[in-house]
Design a protein around this motif. Structure first.
Motif, short mmCIF file in Angstrom:
data_model
loop_
_atom_site.label_atom_id
_atom_site.label_comp_id
_atom_site.label_asym_id
_atom_site.label_seq_id
_atom_site.Cartn_x
_atom_site.Cartn_y
_atom_site.Cartn_z
N ARG A 118 -3.21 0.15 9.98
CA ARG A 118 -2.81 -1.23 10.27
C ARG A 118 -1.71 -1.63 9.31
N CYS A 119 -0.54 -1.07 9.56
CA CYS A 119 0.58 -1.28 8.64
C CYS A 119 1.28 -2.60 8.92
N SER A 120 2.12 -2.99 8.00
CA SER A 120 2.89 -4.23 8.16
C SER A 120 4.19 -3.93 8.90
N GLY A 121 4.91 -4.98 9.26
CA GLY A 121 6.23 -4.81 9.87
C GLY A 121 7.19 -4.11 8.93
N TYR A 122 7.06 -4.39 7.64
CA TYR A 122 7.89 -3.76 6.61
C TYR A 122 7.60 -2.26 6.56
N GLY A 123 6.31 -1.89 6.57
CA GLY A 123 5.95 -0.48 6.55
C GLY A 123 6.46 0.25 7.77
N LYS A 124 6.33 -0.37 8.94
CA LYS A 124 6.82 0.22 10.18
C LYS A 124 8.34 0.44 10.11
N MET A 145 -0.60 11.80 13.32
CA MET A 145 -0.56 11.19 14.65
C MET A 145 -1.53 10.02 14.82
N ALA A 146 -2.00 9.45 13.71
CA ALA A 146 -2.87 8.28 13.80
C ALA A 146 -2.04 7.06 14.16
N MET A 147 -2.72 5.95 14.46
CA MET A 147 -2.02 4.69 14.66
C MET A 147 -1.31 4.28 13.37
N GLY A 148 -0.34 3.42 13.48
CA GLY A 148 0.33 2.91 12.29
C GLY A 148 1.39 3.86 11.75
N LEU A 250 6.56 4.07 -1.31
CA LEU A 250 7.36 2.89 -0.99
C LEU A 250 6.83 1.69 -1.77
N PRO A 251 7.64 1.09 -2.63
CA PRO A 251 7.15 -0.07 -3.40
C PRO A 251 7.02 -1.31 -2.52
N GLY A 252 6.18 -2.23 -2.94
CA GLY A 252 5.99 -3.46 -2.19
C GLY A 252 5.61 -4.60 -3.12
N ARG A 253 5.42 -5.79 -2.56
CA ARG A 253 5.03 -6.95 -3.37
C ARG A 253 3.65 -6.74 -3.97
N ILE A 254 3.46 -7.14 -5.21
CA ILE A 254 2.18 -6.92 -5.87
C ILE A 254 1.07 -7.76 -5.25
#
Length: 360
Positions: A118-124, A145-148, A250-254
């Motif tokens: 269940r990734c975010s739009g940023y991850g996608k 091959m999983a979702m996300g 991939l870095p992201g917001r804490i």
């Protein structure tokens, strides 16, 4: 046929299969062994022998083998010459690998990509961008091959006209998840579907963490795009470290739960995904790769003109102006501009500043 039987019999562990075949060295002889004969070997427990006999009793060998042959499924076993060398020394190396399509070639530079279902739009967005560009540059992409994130990694590689491989937590004849049917067929034709599980083996929760050792084992570098605090992606990272693989995250917001895992592993020493050029540069340095863009161009059959090849050879990961390219190539400005426009359209270079270009 008897080789197929041993591959499918999960009453034995991978280690027991290897040791048994070393001692007996005949697949049919193993098939015909009784429980009493099996437990004569000190490495075969009574429990394993009982499980193997129970499997044999309910396994319709002729029917299953016919299905295996008629669906163009393939099988590699540990002692086969073509068994992937990268897997031979990993923990609990699979004795058998079923597959459709093919495996990565020995000379391929293979990057595994994992992350949240269940990734975010940023991850996608980042997953699609990185995998497409890496595929364009000749890297092969492997995932689950999983979702996300997994699915987007395969999609990006396919969009970049590259090779991609999926390792499943079920038999290769089963498309899981079912809504990835189109993707499953595309991966078959552009790479391979791989599993240690034989025909008709349904997906079970415990199979998915196990398949991660194969994903990381077949790759040279692991990219983690998004991961929660407790995530299967972090299990893959631990396996990759155990196997001596390099990891980038991939870095992201804490404050973002989906970036907790990636930020944590960066803090522990993983490389940071900043850009495609930086990633390729870092991988080349870490893996001692000699990345030759002209070899990649030939592989992708882009058929560049002589002047375009000359102009492209001038670019690296530092910005260069049009005037610099004119000086380096000796070509006139119009020819250089025309070549730069063509290379930009092909996604090989991009404008970093006004009239400044960089290889991507």
């Amino acid at each position: 046929m008897y080789r197929f039987y041993l591959a499918c019999n999960y009453g034995f562990s991978n280690k027991e299969k290897r040791m048994l075949l070393k001692c007996v060295s005949d697949y049919e002889a193993i098939y015909r062994m009784t429980k009493e004969e099996l437990i004569q070997y000190p490495f075969i427990s009574e429990e394993s022998a009982e499980k193997a006999m129970a499997f044999k009793k309910h396994f319709d060998l002729e029917k299953e083998y016919s299905f295996f042959k008629n669906t163009n499924m393939h099988l590699l076993c540990y002692f086969d010459d073509d068994f992937p060398e990268k897997l031979r020394h990993i923990h609990d190396c699979p004795f058998q690998l079923f597959y459709y399509g093919r495996f990565p070639n020995k000379e391929d530079k293979v990057i595994s990509v994992v992350g949240a279902r269940r990734c975010s739009g940023y991850g996608k967005e980042m997953t699609l961008k990185f995998t497409e560009e890496l595929a364009k540059k000749g890297f092969s992409i492997i995932s689950g091959m999983a979702m996300g994130i997994d699915g987007y990694a395969h999609q990006g590689a396919l969009k970049g006209k590259g090779d991609t491989f999926a390792v499943l937590g079920c038999g290769v004849d089963i498309c899981y998840p079912k809504n990835h049917t189109i993707l499953y067929e595309e991966i078959k034709s552009r790479g391979g579907i791989i599993s240690e599980y034989g025909p008709h083996v349904e997906p079970l929760p415990g199979f998915f963490p196990r398949r991660n050792r194969i994903i990381s084992g077949l790759s040279d570098v692991l990219l983690i795009m998004e991961a929660k605090e407790k995530s299967g992606s972090l299990i893959t990272a631990a396996l990759a470290l155990e196997q001596g693989k390099d990891i980038f995250a991939l870095p992201g917001r804490i404050s973002d739960p989906l970036s907790y895992g990636t930020n944590k592993i960066i803090a522990e020493g993983a490389g940071i995904l900043v850009s495609i050029p930086r990633l390729i540069s870092d991988m080349n340095e870490l893996k001692n790769w000699d990345y030759d863009p002209l070899v990649t161009l030939h592989k992708k059959k882009l058929n560049l003109e002589k002047e375009e090849l000359l102009v492209y050879s001038c670019f690296d990961f530092n910005s260069k102006s049009i005037d610099e390219i004119v000086d380096e190539t000796g070509l006139d400005v119009i020819t250089v501009l025309r070549s730069i426009l063509s290379l930009s359209d092909l996604g090989l270079i991009e404008e970093s500043f006004l009239n400044q270009y960089i290889k991507i």
